[in-house]
Design a protein around this motif. Structure first.
Motif, PDB file in Angstrom:
ATOM      1  N   ARG A 240       0.879  -1.315  -0.085  1.00 25.38           N
ATOM      2  CA  ARG A 240       0.102   0.156   0.290  1.00 25.38           C
ATOM      3  C   ARG A 240       0.908   1.495   0.186  1.00 25.38           C
ATOM      4  O   ARG A 240       0.403   2.174  -0.254  1.00 25.38           O
ATOM      5  CB  ARG A 240      -0.728   0.270   0.704  1.00 25.38           C
ATOM      6  CG  ARG A 240      -1.950   0.767   0.801  1.00 25.38           C
ATOM      7  CD  ARG A 240      -3.105   0.932   2.380  1.00 25.38           C
ATOM      8  NE  ARG A 240      -3.537  -0.358   3.047  1.00 25.38           N
ATOM      9  CZ  ARG A 240      -3.909  -0.562   4.050  1.00 25.38           C
ATOM     10  NH1 ARG A 240      -3.867   0.513   5.018  1.00 25.38           N
ATOM     11  NH2 ARG A 240      -4.782  -1.385   4.147  1.00 25.38           N
ATOM     12  N   ARG A 273      -2.804   1.221  -9.670  1.00 24.55           N
ATOM     13  CA  ARG A 273      -3.263   0.330  -8.376  1.00 24.55           C
ATOM     14  C   ARG A 273      -2.069  -1.010  -8.498  1.00 24.55           C
ATOM     15  O   ARG A 273      -2.202  -0.993  -9.436  1.00 24.55           O
ATOM     16  CB  ARG A 273      -4.279   0.440  -7.918  1.00 24.55           C
ATOM     17  CG  ARG A 273      -5.462   1.206  -7.602  1.00 24.55           C
ATOM     18  CD  ARG A 273      -7.126   0.368  -8.078  1.00 24.55           C
ATOM     19  NE  ARG A 273      -7.634   1.857  -7.818  1.00 24.55           N
ATOM     20  CZ  ARG A 273      -8.757   2.183  -7.584  1.00 24.55           C
ATOM     21  NH1 ARG A 273      -9.879   0.693  -7.426  1.00 24.55           N
ATOM     22  NH2 ARG A 273      -9.506   2.559  -7.770  1.00 24.55           N
ATOM     23  N   SER A 297      -4.401  -4.581  -1.049  1.00 22.13           N
ATOM     24  CA  SER A 297      -4.241  -3.549   0.046  1.00 22.13           C
ATOM     25  C   SER A 297      -4.927  -2.525  -0.860  1.00 22.13           C
ATOM     26  O   SER A 297      -5.283  -1.864  -0.216  1.00 22.13           O
ATOM     27  CB  SER A 297      -2.973  -3.878   0.250  1.00 22.13           C
ATOM     28  OG  SER A 297      -2.873  -4.711   0.864  1.00 22.13           O
ATOM     29  N   VAL A 298      -5.536  -2.323  -2.058  1.00 25.56           N
ATOM     30  CA  VAL A 298      -6.437  -0.832  -2.337  1.00 25.56           C
ATOM     31  C   VAL A 298      -7.664  -1.868  -2.986  1.00 25.56           C
ATOM     32  O   VAL A 298      -8.092  -2.808  -3.410  1.00 25.56           O
ATOM     33  CB  VAL A 298      -5.745  -0.611  -3.122  1.00 25.56           C
ATOM     34  CG1 VAL A 298      -4.973   0.608  -2.736  1.00 25.56           C
ATOM     35  CG2 VAL A 298      -5.544  -1.538  -4.099  1.00 25.56           C
ATOM     36  N   ARG A 328     -10.767  -2.517   2.473  1.00 23.85           N
ATOM     37  CA  ARG A 328     -10.434  -3.060   1.474  1.00 23.85           C
ATOM     38  C   ARG A 328      -9.060  -4.394   1.259  1.00 23.85           C
ATOM     39  O   ARG A 328      -9.221  -4.331   2.841  1.00 23.85           O
ATOM     40  CB  ARG A 328      -9.456  -1.997   0.860  1.00 23.85           C
ATOM     41  CG  ARG A 328      -8.626  -1.192   2.009  1.00 23.85           C
ATOM     42  CD  ARG A 328      -8.060   0.201   1.867  1.00 23.85           C
ATOM     43  NE  ARG A 328      -7.097   0.666   2.585  1.00 23.85           N
ATOM     44  CZ  ARG A 328      -6.763   2.138   2.584  1.00 23.85           C
ATOM     45  NH1 ARG A 328      -6.789   2.465   0.966  1.00 23.85           N
ATOM     46  NH2 ARG A 328      -6.536   2.663   3.974  1.00 23.85           N
TER      47      ARG A 328
END
Length: 589
Positions: A240, A273, A297-298, A328
């Motif tokens: 992240r 991302r 993690s997104v 998320r």
């Protein structure tokens, strides 16, 4: 008697379905694996490790470094393809590499052990290493594998994403491959993860979708550490906090080359991302291919196609960006199938330790519902870190079951005060008539009692016995071939689809099988799981019905055809546009 005190989700589901199936003896443990249903005894699920007897000798090499470079923990995928068209699926294995290695000549045969490997299926459950003969020696850190016939010549080709420049191997049709990455303009230099072939603009040609992970390279590499008891301890950085990298779409121009259309296709309409998994399907049933991405993690992304190869992310409104709590998650692998036989494709995503894997049920109208808890998949996955995930009907009862391979990315958590195991057991989850899944891992064979660091998984009926088998890759470990030896009286039917107007691999085709009075929906798809590719044949369980079976095929370009009189226990090749003229005795294999 029902154990009302159990915290198991599976035990709760016994309450939920009590009136329907008379759940008895729900004396479940933490994962609900011992819940017994008062109904017909289900066939035993059993997988046997036959790697050694099959002469599949492959050792993944990704040695850790003192500074714990992140990409060395990601592993490599596996892919099934019938490269020589002999009717038996062959196996391609992605290889890792050391952080710093001595350069070797590509012609050096000793480099085979450091290369990706191709194993030819010789039948009779044995394989032969043909990497050098096929011209496939390459050294680098390989990640994702995609299989498809991009040039419509009848031979399956290979695309390999890497930490570094990606590879395209064109199948020459004579047992050899030519590396055409540069000339075809698909040698993306990023941190490639999963990749897949799909006709994204509806022109009948297979395009490439490449998921990229992080914006790092060997010269600009983030390192993370912490002082513990006066000493500095390195661990892999949280993704992240590392910049993501844009995915890439390569449009097939039909002349052996591709064009990068990522920006024009809309992929740069939002920030890059940290992607890992990819799955393509016509989720909204409007006649074109959409793309689902599992991000680490997104928020996940659902790129919906406007019909001309231009996409908008509708994951949030479709309910697949986050889990049901709005959190998320650390998406890794993706599997897609119609698990509840309602005619709509559902999505399963593997996630991080302490989270759960997530099952998104397709409600129609491009809306999905997180049903992880209701289906008993929460508790078995919460204390696991999932990577590879595969839907397969293990006992041919007509209901798609789940396989998940697990393993952590951190091997120094004990030094950081966290009690999370690095090596973890894989899992088998048996579909209970589309209502919930039962964890039968403890009874499925010795492989499922062994802790390991799992990464990719891919499905194929490699021995042509009508039961789906599994190839599983492991980080810094041996490839494992699992032969399905489940005891069942159920049968399956195997279908190979060949497109003519549509892409020849028929990726994106929808198959509706009518078995007695039941309807089953199956999909001819590209890559799945984590970094991996299943066999192109569609194998579907049809239960105990003696037949016949009717197959209604909706081809990727929209044409619908029906084949009647197919027999369970047999395999058929269906050619687009030939349903009226194909003789069943001729298409049976």
């Amino acid at each position: 008697m029902i154990n009302f005190r159990s915290k198991s989700v599976s035990a709760c589901l016994c309450l939920r379905s009590w009136m329907m199936v008379l759940c008895c003896g729900c004396l479940s443990g933490i994962d609900g694996s011992t819940c017994v249903l008062a109904q017909e005894q289900q066939p035993a699920i059993l997988f046997q490790d036959v790697t050694e007897n099959s002469q599949l000798q492959f050792q993944h090499q990704s040695p850790t470094t003192t500074k714990r470079h992140l990409h060395l923990m990601m592993g490599s995928g596996v892919g099934w393809l019938d490269f020589d068209n002999d009717g038996f699926p062959d196996l391609y294995c992605g290889q890792g590499e050391e952080w710093r290695r001595a350069k070797k000549k590509k012609s050096d045969v000793s480099a085979v052990s450091l290369s990706n490997r191709l194993f030819r299926n010789q039948g009779k459950s044995s394989f032969q290493d043909v990497t050098a003969l096929a011209g496939l020696i390459s050294i680098g850190y390989s990640m994702g594998i995609a299989v498809g016939d991009y040039n419509h010549d009848g031979f399956e080709d290979l695309y390999v994403s890497q930490f570094g420049r990606n590879l395209l191997y064109c199948n020459n049709g004579d047992g050899t491959f030519s590396k055409t990455s540069q000339s075809a303009h698909v040698d993306d230099p990023g941190f490639g993860a999963s990749c897949t072939w799909a006709d994204l603009n509806g022109d009948g040609l297979l395009d490439l979708y490449v998921v990229n992970y992080l914006e790092i390279d060997r010269e600009k590499y983030p390192l993370c550490s912490r002082k513990v008891d006066g000493s500095r301890v390195y661990f892999i950085c949280h993704p992240r906090y590392v910049r993501g990298q844009y995915d890439v779409i390569y449009r097939n121009l039909g002349n052996g080359s591709f064009l990068n259309v990522s920006k024009k296709a809309g992929l740069h309409s939002e920030s890059a991302r940290q992607g890992l998994g990819v799955f393509t399907a016509d989720f909204d049933r409007d006649g074109d291919m959409d793309v689902y991405i599992a991000n680490d993690s997104v928020a996940n992304q659902l790129w919906v196609n406007n019909g001309h190869g231009v996409f908008t992310d509708q994951a949030l409104v479709a309910g697949v960006a986050f889990n049901r709590a709005g959190d998320r998650e650390a998406g890794m692998g993706i599997a897609g199938a119609d698990y509840n036989n309602d005619g709509k494709i559902d999505l399963f995503v593997t996630n991080y330790y302490g989270e759960t894997n997530t099952l998104y049920r397709n409600e129609g109208a491009l809306f999905f519902l997180d049903v992880t808890d209701e289906t008993g998949l929460a508790m078995p996955s919460r204390m696991r870190l999932g990577f590879g995930a595969s839907f397969l009907d293990m006992n041919n009862d007509g209901w798609e079951d789940l396989f998940v391979t697990n393993g952590h990315v951190h091997d120094r958590l004990a030094q950081l005060g966290r009690n999370e195991p690095y090596e973890q057991e894989p899992q088998v989850l048996l579909n209970q008539a589309g209502k919930w899944f039962r964890n039968v891992s403890q009874q499925a064979g010795p492989f499922f009692q062994k802790k390991q660091v799992g990464r990719g998984s891919a499905v194929a009926d490699f021995n042509r016995d009508g039961l789906p088998d599994l190839a599983v890759s492991h980080l810094n470990g041996k490839l494992v071939l699992l032969e399905n030896r489940s005891v069942t009286a159920n049968q399956s039917i195997g279908l190979q689809l060949i497109g003519t107007a549509s892409n020849r691999s028929a990726n994106g085709a929808i198959i509706e099988l009518t078995v007695a009075s039941e309807k089953l929906t199956r999909y001819c798809q590209g890559s799945s799981s984590y970094l991996s590719a299943d066999e192109n044949w569609v194998l579907s369980g049809v239960g105990k019905s003696p037949g016949p079976v009717t197959a209604k095929v909706t081809w990727p370009l929209g044409k619908t055809e029906i084949w009647s009189g197919l027999q369970p226990g047999r395999r058929y090749t269906l050619i687009e546009g030939a349903s009226d003229s194909q003789d069943l005795s001729q298409i049976q294999r």
